[in-house]
Design a protein around this motif. Structure first.
Motif, short mmCIF file in Angstrom:
data_model
loop_
_atom_site.label_atom_id
_atom_site.label_comp_id
_atom_site.label_asym_id
_atom_site.label_seq_id
_atom_site.Cartn_x
_atom_site.Cartn_y
_atom_site.Cartn_z
N GLU A 189 35.93 35.15 40.19
CA GLU A 189 35.26 34.94 41.48
C GLU A 189 35.75 35.96 42.50
O GLU A 189 34.96 36.55 43.24
CB GLU A 189 35.53 33.52 41.99
CG GLU A 189 34.71 32.45 41.33
CD GLU A 189 33.28 32.43 41.80
OE1 GLU A 189 33.00 32.71 42.99
OE2 GLU A 189 32.40 32.13 40.97
N ALA A 190 37.06 36.20 42.55
CA ALA A 190 37.61 37.18 43.48
C ALA A 190 37.12 38.59 43.13
O ALA A 190 36.82 39.40 44.02
CB ALA A 190 39.14 37.13 43.46
N THR A 191 36.99 38.88 41.84
CA THR A 191 36.46 40.17 41.40
C THR A 191 35.02 40.35 41.87
O THR A 191 34.64 41.41 42.39
CB THR A 191 36.53 40.29 39.86
OG1 THR A 191 37.91 40.23 39.48
CG2 THR A 191 35.90 41.56 39.35
N TYR A 192 34.22 39.32 41.69
CA TYR A 192 32.82 39.36 42.13
C TYR A 192 32.75 39.65 43.63
O TYR A 192 31.98 40.49 44.08
CB TYR A 192 32.15 38.03 41.79
CG TYR A 192 30.70 37.95 42.19
CD1 TYR A 192 29.72 38.42 41.33
CD2 TYR A 192 30.32 37.42 43.41
CE1 TYR A 192 28.38 38.35 41.68
CE2 TYR A 192 28.98 37.36 43.77
CZ TYR A 192 28.01 37.82 42.90
OH TYR A 192 26.69 37.76 43.26
N LYS A 193 33.58 38.96 44.39
CA LYS A 193 33.58 39.14 45.85
C LYS A 193 34.05 40.54 46.24
O LYS A 193 33.54 41.12 47.19
CB LYS A 193 34.46 38.07 46.50
CG LYS A 193 33.88 36.68 46.38
CD LYS A 193 34.88 35.62 46.80
CE LYS A 193 34.30 34.22 46.57
NZ LYS A 193 35.30 33.18 46.85
N ILE A 229 40.59 51.91 49.50
CA ILE A 229 40.30 50.56 49.04
C ILE A 229 38.79 50.43 48.85
O ILE A 229 38.01 50.67 49.78
CB ILE A 229 40.82 49.50 50.02
CG1 ILE A 229 42.34 49.56 50.04
CG2 ILE A 229 40.34 48.11 49.62
CD1 ILE A 229 42.99 48.64 51.06
N LEU A 230 38.39 50.08 47.66
CA LEU A 230 36.99 49.90 47.31
C LEU A 230 36.51 48.50 47.69
O LEU A 230 35.40 48.31 48.17
CB LEU A 230 36.80 50.14 45.82
CG LEU A 230 35.41 50.01 45.26
CD1 LEU A 230 34.52 51.11 45.82
CD2 LEU A 230 35.45 50.11 43.74
N GLY A 231 37.37 47.50 47.48
CA GLY A 231 37.00 46.13 47.80
C GLY A 231 38.16 45.17 47.63
O GLY A 231 39.09 45.43 46.86
N ILE A 232 38.10 44.07 48.37
CA ILE A 232 39.11 43.01 48.29
C ILE A 232 38.36 41.69 48.13
O ILE A 232 37.37 41.45 48.82
CB ILE A 232 39.97 42.95 49.57
CG1 ILE A 232 40.71 44.25 49.79
CG2 ILE A 232 40.95 41.77 49.50
CD1 ILE A 232 41.42 44.35 51.13
N GLY A 233 38.84 40.86 47.24
CA GLY A 233 38.24 39.54 47.05
C GLY A 233 39.33 38.49 46.91
O GLY A 233 40.42 38.77 46.41
#
Length: 133
Positions: free
Chosen positions: A68-72, A3-7
């Motif tokens: 916004e979730a992508t940015y986070k 997992i690279l990131g979660i937003g």
């Protein structure tokens, strides 16, 4: 593949309606990509009346919340802008198009949106790319 990131983002739709009432054209061209603006114009021509207005606000809200979730999900690694991400539907499911996503270290992108009444929530999960075999 990890997992690279979660937003995640939650949006109160009446707040978005207020923002749209102030300077809609400026707001839309800042938030939506050209492809999304084309989809938005198509939606507006297909619908009329109050239902059309509610669907239009939800259309914009979905894109706002997913971006916004992508940015986070990418912060602090990369700070993607509104124009770096295009939201589209594939068989009714929201999807993300991020040109040159490999440049940002993104493998597979997963997203989900749910709405109930005046609220909309979006979640994005990025996987890191698969290592070459």
């Amino acid at each position: 593949m990890g997992i690279l990131g979660i937003g995640i983002d939650i949006l109160h739709l009446p707040r978005l309606k207020l923002a749209l009432s102030r300077r809609p054209d400026r707001f839309l061209t800042r938030i939506l990509t050209k492809a999304e603006l084309t989809d938005f114009e198509q939606l507006k021509t297909e619908l009329h009346g109050e239902v059309a207005h509610d669907r239009a606000v939800r259309f914009i809200g979905v894109r706002w919340a997913l971006k916004e979730a992508t940015y986070k999900a990418m912060t602090p690694r990369h700070k993607l802008t509104w124009q770096d991400v295009t939201v589209y539907k594939d068989q009714g499911k929201p999807c993300l198009h991020i040109p040159e996503k490999e440049k940002f270290g993104i493998g597979t992108a997963h997203c989900s949106v749910s709405h109930d009444g005046e609220y909309l929530v979006a979640q994005v999960l990025f996987e890191s790319p698969e290592p070459p075999q």
